[in-house]
Scaffold this motif. Structure first.
Motif, PDB file in Angstrom:
ATOM      1  N   VAL A  27       0.857  -1.190   0.000  1.00  0.00           N
ATOM      2  CA  VAL A  27       0.000   0.000   0.000  1.00  0.00           C
ATOM      3  C   VAL A  27       0.889   1.234   0.000  1.00  0.00           C
ATOM      4  CG1 VAL A  27      -1.830   1.279   1.160  1.00  0.00           C
ATOM      5  CG2 VAL A  27      -1.736  -1.211   1.373  1.00  0.00           C
ATOM      6  N   ASN A  28       0.653   2.162  -0.931  1.00  0.00           N
ATOM      7  CA  ASN A  28       1.330   3.451  -0.916  1.00  0.00           C
ATOM      8  C   ASN A  28       0.460   4.411  -0.121  1.00  0.00           C
ATOM      9  OD1 ASN A  28       2.345   6.078  -1.533  1.00  0.00           O
ATOM     10  ND2 ASN A  28       3.268   5.275  -3.409  1.00  0.00           N
ATOM     11  N   VAL A  29       0.960   4.849   1.031  1.00  0.00           N
ATOM     12  CA  VAL A  29       0.134   5.657   1.930  1.00  0.00           C
ATOM     13  C   VAL A  29       0.239   7.149   1.645  1.00  0.00           C
ATOM     14  CG1 VAL A  29       0.289   3.922   3.745  1.00  0.00           C
ATOM     15  CG2 VAL A  29       1.938   5.808   3.708  1.00  0.00           C
ATOM     16  N   ASP A  39      -9.766   3.158   6.216  1.00  0.00           N
ATOM     17  CA  ASP A  39     -10.602   2.283   5.402  1.00  0.00           C
ATOM     18  C   ASP A  39      -9.750   1.317   4.590  1.00  0.00           C
ATOM     19  OD1 ASP A  39     -12.948   1.259   4.347  1.00  0.00           O
ATOM     20  OD2 ASP A  39     -12.990   2.687   2.697  1.00  0.00           O
ATOM     21  N   THR A  40      -8.622   1.831   4.053  1.00  0.00           N
ATOM     22  CA  THR A  40      -7.758   0.983   3.233  1.00  0.00           C
ATOM     23  C   THR A  40      -7.107  -0.117   4.063  1.00  0.00           C
ATOM     24  OG1 THR A  40      -7.279   2.827   1.738  1.00  0.00           O
ATOM     25  CG2 THR A  40      -5.757   0.965   1.694  1.00  0.00           C
ATOM     26  N   LEU A  41      -6.579   0.229   5.215  1.00  0.00           N
ATOM     27  CA  LEU A  41      -5.857  -0.752   6.023  1.00  0.00           C
ATOM     28  C   LEU A  41      -6.784  -1.594   6.894  1.00  0.00           C
ATOM     29  CD1 LEU A  41      -3.350   0.883   5.118  1.00  0.00           C
ATOM     30  CD2 LEU A  41      -2.413   0.467   7.386  1.00  0.00           C
ATOM     31  N   PHE A  42      -7.761  -0.941   7.536  1.00  0.00           N
ATOM     32  CA  PHE A  42      -8.560  -1.633   8.541  1.00  0.00           C
ATOM     33  C   PHE A  42      -9.876  -2.177   7.994  1.00  0.00           C
ATOM     34  CE2 PHE A  42      -6.546   1.800  11.399  1.00  0.00           C
ATOM     35  CZ  PHE A  42      -5.343   1.114  11.395  1.00  0.00           C
ATOM     36  N   GLY A  43     -10.329  -1.643   6.854  1.00  0.00           N
ATOM     37  CA  GLY A  43     -11.604  -2.067   6.312  1.00  0.00           C
ATOM     38  C   GLY A  43     -12.781  -1.399   7.027  1.00  0.00           C
ATOM     39  N   HIS A  44     -14.000  -1.798   6.697  1.00  0.00           N
ATOM     40  CA  HIS A  44     -15.181  -1.222   7.351  1.00  0.00           C
ATOM     41  C   HIS A  44     -16.321  -2.228   7.384  1.00  0.00           C
ATOM     42  CE1 HIS A  44     -15.983  -0.066   3.008  1.00  0.00           C
ATOM     43  NE2 HIS A  44     -17.107  -0.703   3.326  1.00  0.00           N
ATOM     44  N   GLY A  58      -9.987  -5.075   5.186  1.00  0.00           N
ATOM     45  CA  GLY A  58      -8.860  -4.172   5.028  1.00  0.00           C
ATOM     46  C   GLY A  58      -7.609  -4.913   4.570  1.00  0.00           C
ATOM     47  N   MET A  59      -6.597  -4.148   4.184  1.00  0.00           N
ATOM     48  CA  MET A  59      -5.352  -4.736   3.701  1.00  0.00           C
ATOM     49  C   MET A  59      -4.658  -5.582   4.765  1.00  0.00           C
ATOM     50  SD  MET A  59      -5.105  -3.922   0.568  1.00  0.00           S
ATOM     51  CE  MET A  59      -5.448  -2.716  -0.712  1.00  0.00           C
ATOM     52  N   TYR A  93      -6.528  -3.494  15.745  1.00  0.00           N
ATOM     53  CA  TYR A  93      -7.066  -2.359  15.015  1.00  0.00           C
ATOM     54  C   TYR A  93      -8.593  -2.443  15.012  1.00  0.00           C
ATOM     55  CZ  TYR A  93      -7.727  -5.796  11.280  1.00  0.00           C
ATOM     56  OH  TYR A  93      -8.106  -6.893  10.560  1.00  0.00           O
ATOM     57  N   PHE A  94      -9.223  -1.320  14.672  1.00  0.00           N
ATOM     58  CA  PHE A  94     -10.683  -1.257  14.621  1.00  0.00           C
ATOM     59  C   PHE A  94     -11.119  -0.971  13.186  1.00  0.00           C
ATOM     60  CE2 PHE A  94      -9.779  -0.344  19.016  1.00  0.00           C
ATOM     61  CZ  PHE A  94     -10.830  -0.925  19.731  1.00  0.00           C
ATOM     62  N   PRO A  95     -11.853  -1.875  12.555  1.00  0.00           N
ATOM     63  CA  PRO A  95     -12.466  -1.535  11.264  1.00  0.00           C
ATOM     64  C   PRO A  95     -13.438  -0.371  11.465  1.00  0.00           C
ATOM     65  CG  PRO A  95     -12.513  -3.904  11.635  1.00  0.00           C
ATOM     66  CD  PRO A  95     -12.109  -3.274  12.938  1.00  0.00           C
TER      67      PRO A  95
END
Length: 294
Positions: A27-29, A39-44, A58-59, A93-95
Motif C-alpha cells: 500500500v502506498n500511503v 478504510d484501506t488498512l482496517f476495512g469497514h 482491510g489490507m 485495530y478497529f475496522p
C-alpha cells in the motif's frame, strides 16, 4: 533510501524469505487522508458511512499471516500515525464502524525516501512511532555509491527489456558499463532501467548502440562538470592554500577524467567537454612532460 533505489523490491525479497507461501500486500500511503488510511488498512463494516453497502476487508486482514508493506511512510498524516503506532504496539485495530478490535497477524514493513529522523525533530513525524520503526532498519545506498552493481544491473535490464519487447538480447559494447559509472544517476536504479528499455526499444542489429545513453547523460551535462555532494547536488570545488595554475588544474582534471573513464579516451573527452583529438593531444604533452603513464 532515495527514490528509485529498489526499496519495494527488497521488501518483496524479505517477505518471500519470511514466508514464500503467505500473502504480500503493498500500500502506498502517500496522499491518503486519515479516513482513507483507516478504510484501506482496517476495512469497514456495512453501514459505517454513506455508500458502505457491504463489509470490506482491510489490507491488514488480506495480508493474513504474510507481510503488509507500507510505502512512503514519511508522508503519513499525523492522525494515521497514531493508528499505525497502536497497530504496531498492540497488534490490534478497529475496522470503521466497529467497536470491537481485530488482531493483526501480519508482519509490517515500511519504506520512505525521506529522512524520518529530521522529520521527527521538526515535529512532522511522531517520535514514538519513529523509534518503533527504527528497531530494524535497512539503508539502501544510491546507485552512485554502488557502481560495481551497474554491469550486473545493465545485463539484468537488457534481458528484461528484450523479453518484454520480444527482441533478442542485444550485446552491449564493453565501454557502455564504463560510461554509466561516470554518471551520477539522480533517479537511481529506476533511471538505469528506463535508459536500458529506451535503448533496447530502438535497437537494431547485433551490438547495442550507446547513443541513447549518451543523450540521457548529456541532458544533465551542466552537473557533470561540477563537483557533487554524495546526494548528487552541485557543490563548490575546494583547493588547498596554494592555488594550482590553470595548466596544473587542467592536467588534474584530465587525470581525474581518465581515471573515472577507466582510460577510455572517448568517454573522458565527453566528460571534459572536449574532442577526442584534443584530449589525445593533451595526453601526449603530459606524457612528454613525464606526468604519469597516461
Amino acid at each position: 533510501g532515495e527514490s528509485g533505489t529498489g526499496k519495494e523490491l527488497i521488501a518483496r525479497v524479505i517477505a518471500r524469505l519470511y514466508n514464500s507461501e503467505a500473502p504480500y500486500v503493498a500500500v502506498n500511503v502517500a496522499g491518503l487522508d486519515d479516513n482513507m488510511f483507516s478504510d484501506t488498512l482496517f476495512g469497514h463494516l456495512k453501514g459505517a458511512f454513506t455508500g458502505a453497502d457491504a463489509d470490506r476487508r482491510g489490507m491488514i486482514e488480506q495480508a493474513g499471516d504474510g507481510v503488509l508493506f507500507l510505502d512512503e511512510i514519511g508522508d503519513l498524516a499525523p492522525g494515521s500515525q497514531v493508528k499505525l503506532l497502536r497497530l504496531l504496539q498492540e497488534g490490534e485495530y478497529f475496522p470503521l464502524g466497529s467497536d470491537r478490535p481485530k488482531r493483526s497477524r501480519a508482519k509490517i514493513l515500511v519504506a520512505t525516501n525521506r529522512d524520518l529522523e529530521q522529520l521527527q525533530l521538526a515535529g512532522e513525524f511522531r517520535k514514538d512511532l519513529y523509534y518503533r520503526l527504527k528497531t530494524h532498519q535497512v539503508q539502501l545506498p544510491p546507485l552512485r555509491e554502488r557502481q560495481d552493481d551497474i554491469p550486473l544491473l545493465l545485463n539484468h535490464f537488457l534481458q528484461l527489456s528484450a523479453a518484454e519487447l520480444g527482441k533478442k538480447v542485444p550485446t552491449p559494447p564493453p565501454e557502455l558499463a564504463v560510461l554509466l559509472t561516470t554518471y551520477h544517476f539522480p533517479g537511481n536504479v529506476r533511471e538505469l532501467a528506463g535508459m536500458v528499455y529506451d535503448a533496447v526499444s530502438c535497437h537494431q542489429g547485433a551490438k547495442l548502440s550507446m547513443e541513447s545513453f549518451k543523450q540521457a547523460i548529456n541532458a544533465n551535462k551542466p552537473l557533470q562538470g561540477l563537483a557533487q555532494n554524495e546526494d548528487g547536488a552541485t557543490a563548490q570545488l575546494s583547493f588547498h592554500a596554494k592555488l594550482p595554475t590553470l595548466v596544473q588544474a587542467a592536467d588534474l582534471l584530465v587525470v581525474e577524467a581518465m581515471q573515472r573513464a577507466q582510460n577510455n579516451q572517448g568517454i573522458a573527452a565527453d566528460m571534459l567537454g572536449i574532442s577526442r583529438p584534443a584530449l589525445s593531444k593533451r595526453l601526449k604533452k603530459m606524457r612528454e612532460a613525464g606526468l604519469g603513464t597516461l
